[in-house]
Design an enzyme around this catalytic site. Structure first.
Site, PDB file in Angstrom:
ATOM      1  NE  ARG A 113      -9.877  17.758  -8.913  1.00  0.00           N
ATOM      2  CZ  ARG A 113      -9.464  16.543  -9.313  1.00  0.00           C
ATOM      3  NH1 ARG A 113     -10.218  15.481  -9.097  1.00  0.00           N
ATOM      4  NH2 ARG A 113      -8.306  16.403  -9.922  1.00  0.00           N
ATOM      5  CG  MET A 156     -17.175  -8.220   5.779  1.00  0.00           C
ATOM      6  SD  MET A 156     -16.894  -8.148   7.558  1.00  0.00           S
ATOM      7  CE  MET A 156     -18.247  -7.121   8.093  1.00  0.00           C
ATOM      8  CE1 TYR A 195     -26.368 -11.785   6.955  1.00  0.00           C
ATOM      9  CE2 TYR A 195     -24.681 -11.299   5.315  1.00  0.00           C
ATOM     10  CZ  TYR A 195     -25.042 -11.656   6.609  1.00  0.00           C
ATOM     11  OH  TYR A 195     -24.071 -11.879   7.541  1.00  0.00           O
ATOM     12  CE  LYS A 250      -5.242  10.345  -8.726  1.00  0.00           C
ATOM     13  NZ  LYS A 250      -5.757  11.625  -9.261  1.00  0.00           N
TER      14      LYS A 250
HETATM   15  C1  LIG Z   1      -5.751  11.463 -10.654  1.00  0.00           C
HETATM   16  C2  LIG Z   1      -5.240  12.552 -11.516  1.00  0.00           C
HETATM   17  C3  LIG Z   1      -4.630  12.261 -12.753  1.00  0.00           C
HETATM   18  C4  LIG Z   1      -4.657  10.878 -13.371  1.00  0.00           C
HETATM   19  O1  LIG Z   1      -5.905  10.709 -13.982  1.00  0.00           O
HETATM   20  P1  LIG Z   1      -6.252   9.424 -14.861  1.00  0.00           P
HETATM   21  O2  LIG Z   1      -7.584   9.728 -15.413  1.00  0.00           O
HETATM   22  O3  LIG Z   1      -6.253   8.264 -13.924  1.00  0.00           O
HETATM   23  O4  LIG Z   1      -5.186   9.293 -15.895  1.00  0.00           O
HETATM   24  C5  LIG Z   1      -4.043  13.304 -13.453  1.00  0.00           C
HETATM   25  N1  LIG Z   1      -4.073  14.574 -12.972  1.00  0.00           N
HETATM   26  C6  LIG Z   1      -4.687  14.897 -11.821  1.00  0.00           C
HETATM   27  C7  LIG Z   1      -4.696  16.311 -11.373  1.00  0.00           C
HETATM   28  C8  LIG Z   1      -5.308  13.905 -11.066  1.00  0.00           C
HETATM   29  O5  LIG Z   1      -5.948  14.233  -9.932  1.00  0.00           O
END
Ligand SMILES: *Cc1c(COP(=O)(O)O)cnc(C)c1O
Length: 375
Positions: free
Chosen positions: A138, A306, A258, A39
């Protein structure tokens, strides 16, 4: 075109280290399979090249967060690879999701009902994962919804359940009591899905001292981040090197940057380097943390701008200081976890914010075949 010559900094990605990390996790969790979580553009490193490299190493399961990410990645995967969408199935996304052959992680009864309806319309079973909420609150079906589902099994008509999964809230803290509670809840909830492969662990979970079910979902550890604090058994995958733009010597009492937030306590040689917050270098690192020049520490002084940062190079040998000279931001002297600690965040955020103004150089993996040019 961004190249090492035209960009202000170079991001190097070691795909052989990625594969080495994949193997380390494989050994750790065997006989479970290791899925690649790619992702957020492969945690900022390039989802396509990361996924293709992992596939070459034998990886068959991939996870993204959004349907759009799945759409982009799908053509790069072999048809038998399983591509899951963690964020589930938003209303209206059913047809596109089925059309691209991605598998939603069904997170609620409503999503299950809509995927079942889509299968009915398509006239064929559609594959998916089901996520249960084992306590993180979640995503996923809470225990009441699992009971509801068991009372109405016809809701699952047409759904080919490939995986039942859940996610740990405290996997990076091996001693946290919630790990055992979530494990027990997962056992209880998945007992309703006999014979279906199970997946509970992310990177941190893969290093908990117990079994790991059928599939683990590894993200950060593949990319070299510490799965559970120190020591970190993973190999570094990312290096970031910026160039010196300009050098100057300022007298004691001079302000830098800055807000003049840094006042030099002594005569100071200042180097300005070509990375800033627009490149994902956190502004929280203003006057915090450091860079390294051939191993010599050069602290960050003043605010992160930046497009640039100012560093104190007074103690760095002169021969290493010239416009264009390389400065290590991530590398052998400073890991992504070190940078994250200085910035008060986690390595995940450092990686996923890495900017698109870097020249990117890939080494090993499928880049070895592609000649190192890839995105
Ligand atoms: C992002 C995610 C992972 C990967 O987690 P890591 O800690 O980066 O290994 C696995 N399962 C779910 C549901 C996630 O959202």
């Amino acid at each position: 075109m961004l190249s090492a010559e035209t960009a202000g900094a170079v991001l190097r990605v070691d795909l052989d280290a990625l594969v080495a990390n994949y193997r380390i996790i494989q050994q750790q969790v065997a006989p479970a399979a290791v899925a690649g979580v790619v992702k957020a553009n492969g945690y900022g490193l390039g989802a396509s090249i990361v996924a293709r490299t992992l596939a070459q190493a034998g990886c068959r399961h991939f996870f993204v967060a959004h349907l759009g990410e799945a759409e982009t990645l799908k053509p790069d995967l072999s048809p038998d690879a399983e591509l899951y969408i963690l964020n589930g199935l938003l209303p209206g996304a059913e047809m596109d999701c089925a059309a691209i052959g991605a598998m939603p992680v069904l997170n609620s009864i409503d999503q299950i009902a809509r995927w079942s309806a889509q299968a009915r319309r398509a006239g064929r079973p559609l594959p998916a994962a089901i996520q249960v909420d084992s306590g993180m609150a979640r995503l996923g079906l809470p225990p009441e919804e699992v009971d509801m589902l068991m009372a109405r099994p016809e809701l699952l008509d047409g759904i080919d359940i490939r995986l039942v999964m859940s996610h740990l809230a405290c996997a990076d803290e091996p001693d946290a009591a919630c790990n055992a509670r979530q494990y027990e809840a997962f056992e209880r909830l998945t007992a309703h899905f006999p014979g279906v492969p199970r997946s509970l662990d992310n990177s941190g979970g893969s290093f908990l001292p117990r079994g790991h079910y059928d599939v683990v979902r590894a993200g950060i550890a593949l990319y070299g981040g510490a799965p559970q604090g120190k020591p970190n058994p993973m190999q570094p995958v990312v290096a970031l090197e910026a160039k010196i733009l300009q050098l100057r010597t300022v007298p004691a009492g001079a302000g830098v940057g800055y807000g003049m937030s840094h006042i030099c306590p002594r005569e100071t040689q200042v180097a300005t380097i070509a990375v800033g917050y627009a490149d994902g270098w956190p502004r929280h690192l203003s006057s915090r943390g450091a860079t390294y020049i051939k191993g010599a520490r050069a602290p960050i002084i003043g605010r992160v701008s930046m497009d640039s940062i100012t560093i104190d190079v007074t103690d760095v040998p002169d021969i290493l200081l010239y416009p264009g000279a390389p400065v290590e931001l991530i590398g052998p002297n400073q890991s992504i976890d070190d940078v994250a600690a200085d910035a008060g965040t986690i390595s995940y955020e450092i990686l996923t914010q890495l900017g698109d103004r870097y020249a990117r150089e890939y080494k090993g993996g499928v880049a070895a075949v592609a000649g190192g040019i890839a995105a």
